[in-house]
Structures are given as structure tokens and as C-alpha cells.
Scaffold this active site. Structure first.
Site, PDB file in Angstrom:
ATOM      1  CE  LYS A 161      -3.760  -2.251  -0.373  1.00 14.64           C
ATOM      2  NZ  LYS A 161      -4.598  -2.958   0.585  1.00 14.64           N
TER       3      LYS A 161
HETATM    4  C1  LIG Z   1      -5.662  -4.058   0.871  1.00  8.40           C
HETATM    5  C2  LIG Z   1      -7.129  -3.821   0.915  1.00  8.40           C
HETATM    6  C3  LIG Z   1      -7.916  -4.166   2.026  1.00  8.40           C
HETATM    7  C4  LIG Z   1      -7.397  -4.994   3.164  1.00  8.40           C
HETATM    8  O1  LIG Z   1      -6.286  -4.447   3.760  1.00  8.40           O
HETATM    9  P1  LIG Z   1      -5.451  -5.351   4.796  1.00  8.40           P
HETATM   10  O2  LIG Z   1      -4.646  -4.330   5.531  1.00  8.40           O
HETATM   11  O3  LIG Z   1      -4.614  -6.269   3.962  1.00  8.40           O
HETATM   12  O4  LIG Z   1      -6.407  -6.069   5.654  1.00  8.40           O
HETATM   13  C5  LIG Z   1      -9.241  -3.796   2.043  1.00  8.40           C
HETATM   14  N1  LIG Z   1      -9.800  -3.146   1.006  1.00  8.40           N
HETATM   15  C6  LIG Z   1      -9.095  -2.825  -0.086  1.00  8.40           C
HETATM   16  C7  LIG Z   1      -9.779  -2.084  -1.199  1.00  8.40           C
HETATM   17  C8  LIG Z   1      -7.747  -3.169  -0.185  1.00  8.40           C
HETATM   18  O5  LIG Z   1      -7.050  -2.885  -1.283  1.00  8.40           O
END
Ligand SMILES: *Cc1c(COP(=O)(O)O)cnc(C)c1O
Length: 398
Positions: A193
Site C-alpha cells: 500500500k
Molecule cells: C488491501 C485492501 C484491504 C485490506 O487491507 P489489509 O490491511 O490487507 O487487511 C481492504 N480493502 C481494499 C480495497 C484493499 O485494497
């Protein structure tokens, strides 16, 4: 040679801050996690920020805190990661999948309004700020905002901002995503991210009651967190359990990484934005490739993803392009195969493809290109020529 799809950038103060934590003797949730929360709330300009061990945990806690449970109906866009929708099922709620705008991949207030006409009994909506661009939450020259529709009907709004830090809404004062009144916003610090703690997440809200509930439920439903338990002078041993909570707290080790990443959040956004500008120039004249529309201002997109659309003029299918680019050492991805095409969700929701013309169109041609902060112009050139070669190789074959 070769360009990966994503690569985290931990070349700032990460090691130093993690070392401090390891040497301090306190590894789990403590002073660093608290500092991370304070700094994050400041960065977003909101009141409560609660660090948790994933965005999925944040979404689960947010839904729980606003009262999603058996019988609740929650709207989730079909174009998202399954985590957005699965937390509703954890709590026994019903997911209603919504279509998206085929140009941006975003849920729009117009789509929501149409859906509410068919499902007037909705309890909550979970807009996803796809790729890093915010859903229209408040009214602008383009029309009514999502909150203007939800607030009068008492529909809870939980924003999935896993892609959208740091980003701004295009409404009003151009506030940071996560700063609005009347919503709860969830961020992800997963490794790929826009900022990371390895695994981690944050819930941000201005609602005192939602914050209080989520804070308790992230640590076993205990009425004080572990830090207080060991540092309060009187009754240092005593605590009460007020609900069957979860184990979703963030460690100080992870928070230390987060503090170092947060220091560079603006710089990261500017770098991602610069890579996007390079892509836009270099891909402008490639037949069969559509580049994503730009927001009004540069800082209203965090550019977690750079998703192009491939159409028939390219002369090659998206999936074949992915294989050809993989052979050339270039990592790409698809965001997303919509939930209405997934086997589990087809047993849970109305998944008639006719309900999702926008998501279907997006899915048919979407291709996410590499985008990370340490990408050089050479990397961008390599991706673009890889894409061009893949398209031209097929064009000469046929
Ligand atoms: C990555 C992601 C999540 C989940 O995030 P985590 O930290 O891995 O639990 C939820 N929604 C979207 C749109 C994502 O891209």
C-alpha cells in the site's frame, strides 16, 4: 532488468525506530502505537485514530461499532477486494453489491441512489476510494454527495480508504480522506500500500462512541488497554471484560515502521504522482490503451494504483498482455475481478451481470501497471516499451 509490480520503500528512519522499540523491552501495543495514532490523526485532521493489525480488522471493527449484525443490509461496490464485503458476513449481515462508474471504478452517489430505490432498507454503505481517488462524498458542481444521500436516511457510512492515504476529497474545503464528520474511515498499511507497517491498519473517526466501541473491541472487549493496565498506579492488575472482543491491536514494532513511513507520506505521494505523469506522457499515443482520468488537483489522488484500460484496438487480450509482459520481466496486476464474479459472493448476493455494466466494462480491460516510489524514468520506459512491444508483437501476428 525487469520491473516488479510494487516494492516497499523503507529507506528512512524505519530501522532506527524499530531498533528503539526492540531495545526498549516493550514490543506490543504501547507508547509507539499511541504516538503513531496521534500523528496519523494529525495528518488526516481528524479526532480519533485507532491503530489495528490490518485494514480488514479496521473494517470489521467499524462495522461492529455502528451496529452491523444479523439482518443488516450493507452496500459494497462489486469492484473491490473481498475484505470490504467479508467483514459484513463476519457479523452476519447481508451484502448488497453495487455497480461502479466504468471510467473511474468508483461507486457514485447516482449509482447508490438508484440502488436505494430497489433496496430502501439499507443500513450501511461502504464506499471504496478505489486506486486512491475519493468517491464524491459531499455535493460539488458535479452533483450531490454520498453523505447527502445517507445522512438524512440514517444510513451509516464506512469508507474503505485502503488505497487513499494521503488523498483529498474533491468537495468543499478539499479535506483529507478520513476527515469528514459522519463517517468512519479505514486505512491499510499492507506491504504494497502507499505506506506500510508490514501488516497494519487504522480506523479514523470523529464519532466518540464509535471510537470508544472500536477501541474496546480491538483488544478482547477489555475496558482499558494493556498499556494502562501496566502503568496505572492504583489497581494495576484490575480490568473488566465488557464484550467478546477481538485481538486486533498493532504492535509497537509495526507502529515504529509506521511512524517512519508517515514522515515521508507527502514525499511518497509526490513521487507516485511524478511516475504517473511520466506514464501519461509516454502512453498518450498508444492505440488501444486508455489512461485513467485525472482528478481536478494533483493532491486528490494518492495513486496507490495506476490502472489503464485495454480495448480491441490493441489487438491483444488483457490476459495475454499480462503473460507477454511477465515474460519481459514486468509485473502487472488486475484490480479487480469484481466480487459478483466470485463463487462465494454468487451464493450470497444478487450477481446478475446485468446489474453491473460499469464493473463489467472496467473488468474486461483493466490492467494495473507497476507503481512505486523508487521507480526511475528508466523503469517507466521499460514498462512502456514492454507494453508497446507486447501490443505490436500481436498486431504483426494477426
Ligand atoms: C488491501 C485492501 C484491504 C485490506 O487491507 P489489509 O490491511 O490487507 O487487511 C481492504 N480493502 C481494499 C480495497 C484493499 O485494497
Amino acid at each position: 532488468m525487469g520491473v516488479p509490480f510494487a516494492r516497499p520503500d523503507c529507506s528512512g528512519n524505519e530501522l532506527e525506530y524499530v531498533r528503539e522499540v526492540l531495545e526498549s523491552g516493550w514490543l506490543t501495543t504501547g507508547a509507539k502505537a499511541r504516538e503513531f495514532e496521534e500523528r496519523f490523526a494529525d495528518a488526516i485532521n481528524s479526532t480519533h485514530a485507532l491503530a489495528v493489525n490490518s485494514c480488514t480488522a479496521a473494517l470489521h471493527l467499524a462495522c461492529e461499532a455502528v451496529g452491523v449484525g444479523p439482518g443488516s443490509r450493507v452496500v459494497v461496490p462489486s469492484l473491490t477486494f473481498t475484505a470490504t464485503a467479508e467483514v459484513v458476513r463476519y457479523l452476519g449481515g447481508e451484502v448488497i453489491l453495487a455497480d461502479v462508474d466504468p471510467a473511474t471504478g468508483l461507486l457514485t452517489p447516482e449509482i447508490l441512489e438508484e440502488l436505494l430505490g430497489r433496496h430502501p432498507d439499507v443500513d450501511a454503505v461502504m464506499p471504496v476510494h478505489f486506486a486512491g481517488r475519493a468517491v464524491r462524498m459531499r455535493s460539488t458542481a458535479d452533483g450531490k454527495g454520498l453523505l447527502d444521500i445517507c445522512a438524512p436516511s440514517g444510513i451509516h457510512v464506512i469508507e474503505d480508504a485502503a488505497h487513499a492515504f494521503p488523498s483529498r476529497y474533491e468537495c468543499g474545503e478539499r479535506e483529507m480522506v478520513g476527515s469528514l464528520n459522519g463517517t468512519t474511515t479505514c486505512f491499510s498499511f499492507y506491504a504494497n500500500k502507499t505506506m506500510t507497517t508490514g501488516e497494519g491498519g487504522m480506523i479514523v473517526t470523529r464519532d466518540d462512541e464509535v471510537a470508544e466501541r472500536a477501541k474496546r473491541m480491538r483488544l478482547h472487549g477489555i475496558d482499558r488497554d494493556a498499556w494502562n493496565r501496566f502503568t496505572t498506579a492504583s489497581n494495576r492488575w484490575e480490568y473488566d471484560v465488557v464484550a467478546a472482543g477481538f485481538k486486533y491491536n498493532l504492535t509497537d514494532v509495526a507502529a515504529a515502521i509506521g511512524l517512519a513511513q508517515l514522515e515521508r507520506a507527502e514525499e511518497f505521494r509526490d513521487r507516485r504522482s511524478a511516475v504517473v505523469s511520466m506514464y501519461r506522457k509516454k502512453l498518450a499515443s498508444l492505440a488501444g490503451v486508455t489512461i485513467p482520468p485525472m482528478p481536478d488537483r494533483e493532491d486528490s489522488h494518492s495513486w496507490h494504483l495506476f490502472c489503464i484500460q485495454i480495448d480491441e484496438r490493441a489487438g491483444v487480450e488483457r490476459n495475454d498482455l499480462i503473460d507477454l509482459m511477465h515474460e519481459a520481466g514486468i509485473g502487472t496486476s488486475v484490480h479487480y475481478k469484481p466480487l459478483h464474479r466470485m463463487s462465494y459472493w454468487s451464493t450470497q448476493c444478487d450477481v446478475d451481470a446485468a446489474l453491473f455494466p460499469g464493473a463489467e466494462r472496467w473488468w474486461a480491460g483493466c490492467l494495473s501497471l507497476p507503481l512505486f516510489t523508487t521507480m526511475t524514468e528508466q523503469d517507466v520506459d521499460e514498462v512502456c516499451s514492454g507494453l508497446r512491444n507486447a501490443i505490436e508483437s500481436r498486431a504483426t501476428v494477426s
